[in-house]
Enzyme design. Sequence first.
Site, PDB file in Angstrom:
ATOM      1  N   GLY A 245       0.675  -1.212  -0.213  1.00 40.86           N
ATOM      2  CA  GLY A 245       0.139   0.200   0.390  1.00 40.86           C
ATOM      3  C   GLY A 245       0.673   1.502  -0.013  1.00 40.86           C
ATOM      4  O   GLY A 245       0.657   2.410  -0.625  1.00 40.86           O
ATOM      5  N   ASP A 246       1.998   1.211   0.229  1.00 38.94           N
ATOM      6  CA  ASP A 246       3.119   2.751   0.602  1.00 38.94           C
ATOM      7  C   ASP A 246       3.382   2.465  -0.558  1.00 38.94           C
ATOM      8  O   ASP A 246       3.571   3.510  -1.044  1.00 38.94           O
ATOM      9  CB  ASP A 246       3.876   2.353   1.454  1.00 38.94           C
ATOM     10  CG  ASP A 246       3.377   1.893   2.897  1.00 38.94           C
ATOM     11  OD1 ASP A 246       2.117   2.530   3.438  1.00 38.94           O
ATOM     12  OD2 ASP A 246       4.053   1.177   4.178  1.00 38.94           O
TER      13      ASP A 246
END
Length: 309
Positions: A245-246
Amino acid sequence: MTVVIVGSVNQDVVARVDRIPGPGETVLGTSLTRSGGGKGANQAVAARRAGGAEVAFVGAVGTDADGAVLRAALEGDGIDVSGLAEVDGPSGTALIAVDDDAENTIVVVPGANAALPRLAEAQRTVVARSLVLLTQLEVPISLVEDAAALRPTGSWHVLNAAPSSPFVSAAERLLPGIDVLIVNEHEAREIAGADDLESAVTVLSARVRALVVTLGERGSLVVVGGERVHVPAFAARAVDTTGAGDTFCGVFAARLAASGRLPADADAALLADAARWGAAASAISVTRPGAQDAVPQAAEVARLREESE
């Protein structure tokens, strides 16, 4: 300055296990690795390495040995660390277990990440040069508020509301300063106080200029005004989803910067294109172990995009 990330930086300690243990259970691990992590630093590495943007990181490390290692790693990726403060005490640490299905559990001990309630003068100078400001919530809310207030007029503020619990209590203060809110399904429901995703999207999209909801292997949903665009994911054989997600967020921010457009000109097509680039980068990252270690190079991301067209 192009993309400025204000956020956390951690020393990740990752144990590979056959399966995640239950409460009170002990399992044997198969390997143990240490590498750079923290949502903010992960996103900075993604914006720089996979997104090809000029990047500066604003945060804090401790006076321990990990602090020097974490700083050097960011510098090694060509990230400006003039806004990375050093504070007395330990750096942030994340204890991560990853199982054979690529699922993980994470315990974060904030350390230095919680030590700065406000931006220092040198950090304020860095934020004031941002075209895209990218923040998360592993640092004090007051730090995020400071950064949002100091960004140049017309610049972007992209907030990844993770973890989502701090956002719930500070939503009324944070929402007016957000151009793009990025959340996953769980975070969307928690922030909106809704039982289902559709209701959550309706509530949140009415309160922010633009909303991006990441849906894992189902891709992501981009909402701008009354327009919704589903952005499909890229097929990938996952070995570790830590930091995926980062990676998405960092590359998303980099693509906004590369577009040369301002928030007032944003439309669903622009954000969907940025999300597609983020999806390509995260798809590559999950095929590799680690968080920052798994972030691909920009050429790899571009190649996957080309092959999928």
